[in-house]
Design an enzyme around this catalytic site. Structure first.
Site, PDB file in Angstrom:
ATOM      1  N   ALA A   1       0.867  -1.180   0.000  1.00  0.00           N
ATOM      2  CA  ALA A   1       0.000   0.000   0.000  1.00  0.00           C
ATOM      3  C   ALA A   1       0.897   1.221   0.000  1.00  0.00           C
ATOM      4  O   ALA A   1       2.047   1.157   0.449  1.00  0.00           O
ATOM      5  CB  ALA A   1      -0.898  -0.002   1.242  1.00  0.00           C
ATOM      6  N   CYS A   2       0.396   2.345  -0.497  1.00  0.00           N
ATOM      7  CA  CYS A   2       1.241   3.540  -0.599  1.00  0.00           C
ATOM      8  C   CYS A   2       1.798   3.920   0.771  1.00  0.00           C
ATOM      9  O   CYS A   2       1.216   3.619   1.810  1.00  0.00           O
ATOM     10  CB  CYS A   2       0.481   4.693  -1.236  1.00  0.00           C
ATOM     11  SG  CYS A   2      -0.515   5.662  -0.098  1.00  0.00           S
ATOM     12  N   LEU A   3       2.932   4.592   0.762  1.00  0.00           N
ATOM     13  CA  LEU A   3       3.661   4.898   1.994  1.00  0.00           C
ATOM     14  C   LEU A   3       2.881   5.790   2.953  1.00  0.00           C
ATOM     15  O   LEU A   3       3.182   5.837   4.148  1.00  0.00           O
ATOM     16  CB  LEU A   3       5.004   5.548   1.652  1.00  0.00           C
ATOM     17  CG  LEU A   3       6.000   4.672   0.880  1.00  0.00           C
ATOM     18  CD1 LEU A   3       7.252   5.469   0.544  1.00  0.00           C
ATOM     19  CD2 LEU A   3       6.366   3.414   1.670  1.00  0.00           C
ATOM     20  N   SER A   4       1.860   6.476   2.462  1.00  0.00           N
ATOM     21  CA  SER A   4       1.048   7.325   3.338  1.00  0.00           C
ATOM     22  C   SER A   4       0.334   6.515   4.409  1.00  0.00           C
ATOM     23  O   SER A   4      -0.010   7.047   5.471  1.00  0.00           O
ATOM     24  CB  SER A   4       0.007   8.091   2.517  1.00  0.00           C
ATOM     25  OG  SER A   4       0.631   8.922   1.574  1.00  0.00           O
ATOM     26  N   SER A   5       0.121   5.245   4.148  1.00  0.00           N
ATOM     27  CA  SER A   5      -0.593   4.384   5.097  1.00  0.00           C
ATOM     28  C   SER A   5       0.254   4.034   6.319  1.00  0.00           C
ATOM     29  O   SER A   5      -0.215   3.348   7.222  1.00  0.00           O
ATOM     30  CB  SER A   5      -1.040   3.093   4.399  1.00  0.00           C
ATOM     31  OG  SER A   5       0.087   2.315   4.022  1.00  0.00           O
TER      32      SER A   5
END
Length: 274
Positions: free
Chosen positions: A174-178
């Site tokens: 999942a994208c690093l923002s998660s």
């Protein structure tokens, strides 16, 4: 429904749309979807990958390779989430802002390329977690063929293996923002810390990993079967020392291991309502 019946249904769902632009991350789901769509629609399908500071270079490189392997037209665009108003403050519906930006851009590309629909790789399992990005997808008429066909993650892995796709056993991403608790501001330096920390663990032989950023604390999640790799003093010292170089003060291992959407565990049912 038998797996082969779901697979046939997927092909029928794709075929009736005639042409599609696929939001392509290079992960298990979107790679499988691109492979099947390419087989069904031929040159009437394009893959679109968005680059940003939340998307590691290793993932982009793999996406480029996979698209080339299935001989699909591949467009790489920029979609920098940190520039989206409200995103960096990391609200609970952060993914809504991201997906709205992404799908708007892909919709525009589809129009420019004479493509009728936009597909994403959501599967049936995605309906069981908090996914505000799905609201944006619905608003922008994005179609989720895998979900429509009733395919689960395990179904997709099994079919990918049968098709000889190298992503069949690729760890989930999942994208690093998660990696940040809701309400904690997301910045480029923090994203870089997380990216380098996860790359270090991957290079050290860990396959499924998340490094959750809790300010000065790094909380490492690995697959339950990989936790025993940390029962080694030299291994732990090496990781701890490297993470301190990256800017973390304390380094911890989550005893429950990796699980999808662990940051959502702090949300109440009320919080999950947009």
């Amino acid at each position: 429904m038998l797996l082969k019946e779901k697979y046939k249904l997927l092909k029928d769902i794709i075929k009736k749309r005639e042409s599609a632009a696929i939001a392509f991350s290079g992960g298990v789901d979107s790679t499988f979807l691109l492979k099947v769509a390419k087989e069904v629609l031929g040159d009437n399908v394009i893959a679109v990958t968005a680059t940003s500071s939340t998307y590691p270079k290793r993932e982009l490189n793999e996406a480029i390779k996979y698209a080339k392997d299935v001989n699909a037209k591949h467009l790489v665009i920029s979609s920098e989430e940190l520039e989206i108003e409200g995103f960096a403050m990391n609200p609970k519906n952060r993914c809504y802002y991201c997906k709205k930006e992404l799908f708007t851009k892909i919709n525009n590309l589809a129009l420019e390329n004479g493509v009728r629909y936009v597909f994403d790789g959501s599967n049936l399992d995605d309906t069981g977690d908090y996914r505000p990005g799905m609201v944006a997808a619905k608003e922008l008429n994005v179609i989720s063929p895998l979900k429509e066909a009733g395919l689960t993650k395990n179904d997709i892995r099994e079919l990918s293996k049968e098709l000889g796709l190298p992503t069949w056993d690729k760890p989930s991403f999942a994208c690093l923002s998660s990696r940040f608790p809701y309400g904690n501001k997301i910045t480029l330096p923090k994203l870089t810390m997380v990216d380098k920390a996860e790359q270090f663990l991957l290079d050290s032989g860990i396959t499924q990993v998340r490094v959750r950023h809790h300010g000065e604390i790094a909380r490492i999640e690995v697959a339950p079967t990989e936790r025993e790799k940390f029962y080694n003093q030299k291994f732990m010292d090496r990781i701890g020392n490297e993470f301190k170089k990256l800017g973390f003060t304390y380094v911890t291992l989550d005893l429950l291991g990796y699980r999808t959407g662990s940051m959502n565990e702090t949300l109440s049912e009320e919080d999950k309502l947009l």
